[in-house]
Design an enzyme around this catalytic site. Structure first.
Site, PDB file in Angstrom:
ATOM      1  N   LYS A   1      58.902 -54.528  17.596  1.00 10.91           N
ATOM      2  CA  LYS A   1      59.891 -55.283  18.356  1.00 10.91           C
ATOM      3  C   LYS A   1      61.270 -55.331  17.713  1.00 10.91           C
ATOM      4  O   LYS A   1      61.410 -55.462  16.512  1.00 10.91           O
ATOM      5  CB  LYS A   1      59.417 -56.738  18.538  1.00 10.91           C
ATOM      6  CG  LYS A   1      58.180 -56.866  19.395  1.00 10.91           C
ATOM      7  CD  LYS A   1      58.482 -56.801  20.868  1.00 10.91           C
ATOM      8  CE  LYS A   1      59.285 -57.980  21.291  1.00 10.91           C
ATOM      9  NZ  LYS A   1      58.597 -58.865  22.201  1.00 10.91           N
TER      10      LYS A   1
ATOM     11  N   GLU B   1      70.333 -63.392  24.168  1.00 12.81           N
ATOM     12  CA  GLU B   1      69.411 -64.423  24.680  1.00 12.81           C
ATOM     13  C   GLU B   1      69.907 -65.824  24.349  1.00 12.81           C
ATOM     14  O   GLU B   1      69.868 -66.736  25.172  1.00 12.81           O
ATOM     15  CB  GLU B   1      68.009 -64.224  24.087  1.00 12.81           C
ATOM     16  CG  GLU B   1      67.268 -63.064  24.715  1.00 12.81           C
ATOM     17  CD  GLU B   1      65.942 -62.767  24.019  1.00 12.81           C
ATOM     18  OE1 GLU B   1      65.091 -62.157  24.659  1.00 12.81           O
ATOM     19  OE2 GLU B   1      65.757 -63.142  22.841  1.00 12.81           O
TER      20      GLU B   1
ATOM     21  N   HIS C   1      70.812 -55.877  44.294  1.00 11.25           N
ATOM     22  CA  HIS C   1      69.432 -56.416  44.308  1.00 11.25           C
ATOM     23  C   HIS C   1      68.598 -55.837  43.162  1.00 11.25           C
ATOM     24  O   HIS C   1      67.377 -55.763  43.259  1.00 11.25           O
ATOM     25  CB  HIS C   1      68.725 -56.129  45.638  1.00 11.25           C
ATOM     26  CG  HIS C   1      69.562 -56.439  46.846  1.00 11.25           C
ATOM     27  ND1 HIS C   1      69.576 -57.661  47.456  1.00 11.25           N
ATOM     28  CD2 HIS C   1      70.455 -55.666  47.527  1.00 11.25           C
ATOM     29  CE1 HIS C   1      70.421 -57.641  48.476  1.00 11.25           C
ATOM     30  NE2 HIS C   1      70.978 -56.440  48.538  1.00 11.25           N
TER      31      HIS C   1
ATOM     32  N   SER D   1      59.962 -59.159  15.215  1.00 13.93           N
ATOM     33  CA  SER D   1      58.892 -60.109  15.462  1.00 13.93           C
ATOM     34  C   SER D   1      58.026 -60.178  14.215  1.00 13.93           C
ATOM     35  O   SER D   1      57.812 -59.167  13.547  1.00 13.93           O
ATOM     36  CB  SER D   1      58.060 -59.629  16.654  1.00 13.93           C
ATOM     37  OG  SER D   1      56.767 -60.195  16.602  1.00 13.93           O
TER      38      SER D   1
END
Ligand code: ARG
Length: 466
Positions: A290, A297, A163, A284
């Site tokens: 970043k 992804e 979980h 970024s």
């Protein structure tokens, strides 16, 4: 007059008086994408021609002219000099028409005892057979890289989750080997699927077979198929092999997607367990701090597209009566796109895994938080004669105190622990340590470092047979 001449260039033009509408011609053509089957189309034609020569339908001169012509076409395609014509619809008719142009009448005999229906099914199977081998190689390369990393981390401790909540400590090597196992099943599924792909439809002709005395066993041997499709109607209409392949790929992508999700989570500042190599990330344009995990992804995103292809192929087939229908021309783009993206994703992952920087100290610190050894305390109590349900209750209370005091179980004193159960003694601290916890799970399939080493040895053995 000009109109009539145009219709005559079509190999099937004899029956027609009007030329194809220009839009319809482009709309129904597949040459823009099926030209990638050229090598398989030529190999299939050479084998077919050799069989026709064997049974006396072609003279040996005709056969030789055909082989020479097809080889010249292949060279021309590979040099990029071949002119693909939309008015010739697909790869099959482009090559055949070009052959006839080159060698004359012998070229017109190549299609004897054959149809584009059995031809295209044969081409796709030959193509897929090669691609399955290429995908399997990439998959095994990724597995090898996972095993190499697991070997370095057979005893690195991290929190294991259920979980997404800290559950029990595990070894990072064990976690990596979980991914190995998923991919091992994928590898098995690919090879099962290959067995069903590697069956020859050629000889089924349009749908009913042919009245020529063809020798299908001979053609099968030439093309390296391990079986012959045994019903001509089924052979020309069946695309199960493509559907099955795309399903196998969907599952590969699903595994890579789950893998991606973990890499993305772990490279966040909140987890900070790993860092991906710079070459697999981008920055970024606005936020200088970043470093985005683009490759995982993108792979996670591509999974949706491959699942979409699976649904497309299933849906393509569901309403088709026997035998061949033009619907089947729509199998190629989803199939090709699946191949390209799965190969690309596996390659990216295989290249990326060795660049992973593993932050073992952060993993360990995270494992120390969240009462990861609570189950070990319960098991300890059971070994001292407490029933498991009672032990569960006792540990629950200890955890409650830990939360209240801001301490983990191992940070409570013996006296504090003994308040929850009188059977607790000094040796409790052996099981409350992370090392003690993982080492205790030493059966096959468990997370103990010794077991991880054995799993790695089995994996290497398995990989050596690939
Ligand atoms: N381009 C077609 C396909 O991909 C080849 C087979 C066409 N056969 C036919 N009878 N129209 O399916």
């Amino acid at each position: 007059m000009a109109k009539k001449e145009k219709s005559v260039v079509k190999p099937w033009g004899g029956r027609f008086t009007e030329p194809t509408d220009a839009f319809v011609e482009a709309f129904t053509a597949s040459v823009s994408f099926d030209q990638r089957l050229y090598a398989q189309d030529i190999a299939g034609s050479i084998a077919h021609a050799r069989m026709l020569a064997k049974i006396g339908v072609l003279t040996s001169e005709e056969y030789e002219a055909i082989v020479e012509g097809l080889q010249a076409i292949k060279d021309e395609i590979e040099r990029g000099d071949f002119t693909w014509r939309v008015d010739l619809e697909d790869v099959h008719m482009n090559i055949e028409a070009n052959l006839t142009q080159r060698i004359g009448d012998a070229g017109k005999k190549l299609h004897t005892g054959r149809s584009r229906n059995d031809q295209v099914a044969t081409d796709v199977r030959l193509y897929l057979r090669e691609e399955i081998d290429a995908i399997s190689k990439q998959l095994n390369r990724l597995q090898t890289n996972l095993v190499d990393l697991a070997e370095q981390h057979f005893d690195t401790i991290m929190p294991g989750f259920t979980h997404l909540q800290t559950a029990q400590p595990v070894t990072f090597g064990h976690h990596l080997m979980a991914w190995f196992e998923m991919l091992k099943r994928d590898s098995g599924r690919l090879s099962d699927c290959r067995g069903r792909v590697n069956v020859m439809p050629l000889g089924s002709a349009a749908l009913a077979g042919t009245s020529y005395p063809i020798d299908r066993n001979f053609t099968r041997d030439l093309l390296g198929f391990n079986g012959i499709a045994e019903n001509s109607l089924d052979a020309v209409s069946d695309r199960d092999f493509a559907i099955e392949f795309v399903f196998v790929c969907s599952l590969i992508m699903t595994h890579l997607s789950r893998f991606s999700e973990e890499l993305i989570l772990w490279s966040s500042a909140q987890f900070d367990f790993i860092e991906l190599g710079d070459s697999f990330c981008t920055g970024s344009s606005i936020m200088p701090q970043k470093k985005n995990p683009d490759v995982p992804e993108l792979v996670r995103g591509k999974t949706g597209r491959i699942n979409g292809h699976l649904v497309a192929l299933l849906t393509l087939m569901k309403g088709q009566p026997l035998a061949y229908n033009k619907d089947n021309q729509e199998d190629k783009e989803p199939l090709f796109d699946t191949i390209d993206n799965v190969k690309g994703s596996l390659r990216a992952f295989a290249d990326m895994v060795p660049t992973l920087k593993v932050k073992t100290a952060n993993m360990r610190a995270a494992a120390l938080k969240g009462f990861a050894t609570a189950t070990d305390l319960a098991d300890y109590l059971v070994r001292k004669g407490v029933a498991f349900r009672d032990a569960h209750e006792v540990v629950g209370k200890a955890v409650k105190k830990g939360i209240k005091d801001g301490k983990d179980l191992a940070q409570l004193t013996l006296a504090e622990l003994q308040k929850f159960s009188s059977v607790i003694e000094q040796d409790v601290f052996d099981v409350l340590t992370l090392e003690g916890s993982v080492a205790a799970r030493k059966h096959i399939g468990g997370t103990a470092p010794k077991q991880v080493q054995q799993a790695i040895a089995r994996a290497r053995q398995w990989l050596s047979g690939k």
